[in-house]
Design a protein around this motif. Structure first.
Motif, PDB file in Angstrom:
ATOM      1  N   HIS A 244       0.808  -1.224   0.000  1.00  0.00           N
ATOM      2  CA  HIS A 244       0.000   0.000   0.000  1.00  0.00           C
ATOM      3  C   HIS A 244       0.843   1.277   0.000  1.00  0.00           C
ATOM      4  O   HIS A 244       0.349   2.356  -0.305  1.00  0.00           O
ATOM      5  CB  HIS A 244      -0.958  -0.009   1.197  1.00  0.00           C
ATOM      6  CG  HIS A 244      -0.234  -0.098   2.522  1.00  0.00           C
ATOM      7  ND1 HIS A 244       0.321  -1.258   2.999  1.00  0.00           N
ATOM      8  CD2 HIS A 244       0.048   0.852   3.436  1.00  0.00           C
ATOM      9  CE1 HIS A 244       0.908  -1.037   4.161  1.00  0.00           C
ATOM     10  NE2 HIS A 244       0.758   0.239   4.449  1.00  0.00           N
ATOM     11  N   LEU A 245       2.118   1.139   0.372  1.00  0.00           N
ATOM     12  CA  LEU A 245       2.981   2.330   0.411  1.00  0.00           C
ATOM     13  C   LEU A 245       3.520   2.706  -0.953  1.00  0.00           C
ATOM     14  O   LEU A 245       4.063   3.797  -1.138  1.00  0.00           O
ATOM     15  CB  LEU A 245       4.200   2.057   1.313  1.00  0.00           C
ATOM     16  CG  LEU A 245       3.956   1.766   2.775  1.00  0.00           C
ATOM     17  CD1 LEU A 245       5.279   1.474   3.457  1.00  0.00           C
ATOM     18  CD2 LEU A 245       3.288   2.985   3.418  1.00  0.00           C
ATOM     19  N   LEU A 246       3.429   1.772  -1.882  1.00  0.00           N
ATOM     20  CA  LEU A 246       4.124   1.962  -3.158  1.00  0.00           C
ATOM     21  C   LEU A 246       3.141   2.274  -4.287  1.00  0.00           C
ATOM     22  O   LEU A 246       2.074   1.651  -4.369  1.00  0.00           O
ATOM     23  CB  LEU A 246       4.892   0.683  -3.542  1.00  0.00           C
ATOM     24  CG  LEU A 246       5.849   0.121  -2.504  1.00  0.00           C
ATOM     25  CD1 LEU A 246       6.455  -1.194  -3.015  1.00  0.00           C
ATOM     26  CD2 LEU A 246       6.967   1.104  -2.207  1.00  0.00           C
ATOM     27  N   PRO A 247       3.532   3.201  -5.183  1.00  0.00           N
ATOM     28  CA  PRO A 247       2.727   3.346  -6.401  1.00  0.00           C
ATOM     29  C   PRO A 247       2.687   1.998  -7.119  1.00  0.00           C
ATOM     30  O   PRO A 247       3.671   1.236  -7.065  1.00  0.00           O
ATOM     31  CB  PRO A 247       3.510   4.370  -7.228  1.00  0.00           C
ATOM     32  CG  PRO A 247       4.417   5.068  -6.258  1.00  0.00           C
ATOM     33  CD  PRO A 247       4.687   4.090  -5.150  1.00  0.00           C
ATOM     34  N   GLU A 248       1.568   1.708  -7.778  1.00  0.00           N
ATOM     35  CA  GLU A 248       1.359   0.399  -8.409  1.00  0.00           C
ATOM     36  C   GLU A 248       2.541  -0.028  -9.301  1.00  0.00           C
ATOM     37  O   GLU A 248       3.021  -1.149  -9.240  1.00  0.00           O
ATOM     38  CB  GLU A 248       0.045   0.455  -9.206  1.00  0.00           C
ATOM     39  CG  GLU A 248      -0.230  -0.713 -10.143  1.00  0.00           C
ATOM     40  CD  GLU A 248      -0.422  -2.034  -9.406  1.00  0.00           C
ATOM     41  OE1 GLU A 248      -0.624  -2.021  -8.190  1.00  0.00           O
ATOM     42  OE2 GLU A 248      -0.351  -3.085 -10.087  1.00  0.00           O
ATOM     43  N   GLN A 249       3.013   0.913 -10.109  1.00  0.00           N
ATOM     44  CA  GLN A 249       4.086   0.558 -11.046  1.00  0.00           C
ATOM     45  C   GLN A 249       5.390   0.223 -10.310  1.00  0.00           C
ATOM     46  O   GLN A 249       6.074  -0.739 -10.640  1.00  0.00           O
ATOM     47  CB  GLN A 249       4.307   1.722 -12.014  1.00  0.00           C
ATOM     48  CG  GLN A 249       5.374   1.437 -13.043  1.00  0.00           C
ATOM     49  CD  GLN A 249       5.415   2.523 -14.106  1.00  0.00           C
ATOM     50  OE1 GLN A 249       4.463   2.697 -14.874  1.00  0.00           O
ATOM     51  NE2 GLN A 249       6.493   3.276 -14.126  1.00  0.00           N
TER      52      GLN A 249
END
Ligand code: GLA
Length: 376
Positions: A244-249
């Protein structure tokens, strides 16, 4: 061509069996040197000029050793300029030289013609300048040449295997410790490399972008996992936990690297225990991850892997090298090589109109003087 004798050095291209885009994440790779070499003949000059002739391009370039600095010029001589400049930047005093270059490694095919040119040049320049250079230092200086003078922020794999490759063996490298293990390749199966002959522009910019995505992932994860220095240190459960902390890409880029590191280690086990079937499955998984998560494949490479996957005697296939075109590597049973080569060439041509280049590659010997005993 220069009217003098010369010393000759050569450095090979490579094919990476598995472990793609893991090297600059402190991870694991498993390349092998291949029997295509870049050859450099060199003779010392008494001034500080490098005169360089490429027989492939039939072009001559003159560089001054006092004036090598500056950003990438997008010219093939950047590799020579970079190799010379990196040696000088590290404090080695070079003399001028006449160089003649002959390259066998297909260009832009993801088989590391660049590293082979850098390494052969660095060996030749060090030799004519009477500079003693430990192999590992040479590897690192050639990698620096690519970063600073060519503009690709590459990992260490290509230069490393060009220097340390051993015939008949793949090399599993830990890109953090730089420890490596030579893994004997069975003669029962061969590496068949298929050159899609597709080369996408902007590949270098995309490459640097992938590296930046990985670095961003590390930075975001470090806020919760302070012990993490590189994606090498992150487990897949940890990644999922902090997704959840990371952008999807960025998440998908990280997932590729983390799962690919595990695949390299599994693949090494398969080679040690003589399990080409298991190895081949890992190759397919690697390709899917590079296609879907890392997004460095292209439709032609996907097509080649798809054709291979339904061909007799093929254990596994995947794109190899940086991506965006170039080659696939296929692990093929020795008795099926001829049939496979003609089948894949025919199917590929039918679907794309492109006439494929197919190379059957035995793992080859790393860089050195020619002849190897130094009797030149
Ligand atoms: C290029 C780079 C290597 C490596 C591969 C991808 O070949 O030069 O350092 O990152 O791409 O695995």
């Amino acid at each position: 061509m220069y009217g003098t004798g010369s010393r000759v050095f050569r450095a090979p291209g490579r094919v990476n069996l598995i472990g793609e885009h893991t090297d600059y994440n402190d991870g694991f790779v498993m390349p092998a040197a291949i029997g295509f070499y870049t050859w450099v003949a060199a003779a010392r000059r008494t001034d500080n000029i490098l005169e360089i002739y490429s027989d492939h391009l039939d072009e001559k370039v003159t560089l001054c050793l006092d004036d090598l600095a500056g950003p990438p010029r997008s010219h093939w001589s950047d590799y020579i300029r970079g190799a010379a400049a990196s040696l000088q930047d590290a404090g080695h005093k070079l003399s001028g030289a006449n160089l003649a270059i002959h390259g066998e490694v297909p260009l832009g095919a993801g088989l590391s013609s660049s590293a082979s040119l850098e390494v052969a040049t660095a060996l030749a320049l060090a030799s004519v300048s009477e500079v003693e250079l430990p192999r590992l230092e040479l590897v690192k200086l050639c990698q620096a040449a690519e970063h600073e003078y060519v503009g690709t922020r590459c990992g260490i794999m290509d230069q490393f295997v060009a220097c340390f490759g051993v015939s008949g063996h793949a090399l599993m490298l830990d890109c953090r410790s730089l420890d490596y293990e030579l893994l004997a390749m069975s003669v029962d199966h061969s590496l068949v490399v298929c050159n899609s002959l597709v080369r996408h522009e902007l590949a270098s910019g995309e490459y640097n972008q992938r590296r930046a995505d990985c670095e961003k992932g590390v930075k975001l994860l470090q806020a919760h996992l302070p012990g993490v220095g590189a994606l090498r240190d992150v487990g897949i459960e940890e990644l999922e936990g902090y997704r959840h902390l990371l952008p999807e890409q960025v998440y998908r880029r990280c997932r590729h690297v983390i799962t690919e590191n595990r695949r390299v280690q599994e693949a090494a086990k398969c080679l040690r225990s003589g399990d080409p079937v298991g190895f081949g499955q890992l190759m397919y998984q690697s390709h899917n991850s590079l296609r879907d998560d890392f997004e460095v494949s292209c439709k032609e490479l996907d097509l080649l892997v798809e054709i291979a996957s339904t061909s007799d005697g093929v254990y596994g296939a995947r794109m190899t090298g940086g991506g965006f075109g170039g080659c696939t590597v296929n692990l093929v049973h020795a008795s099926c090589i001829a049939d496979f080569s003609s089948h894949i060439a025919k199917s590929y041509q039918q679907k794309t109109g492109i006439v494929l280049d197919v190379y059957v590659c035995e793992p080859a010997q790393g860089a050195g003087p020619w002849p190897p005993d130094g009797s030149q």
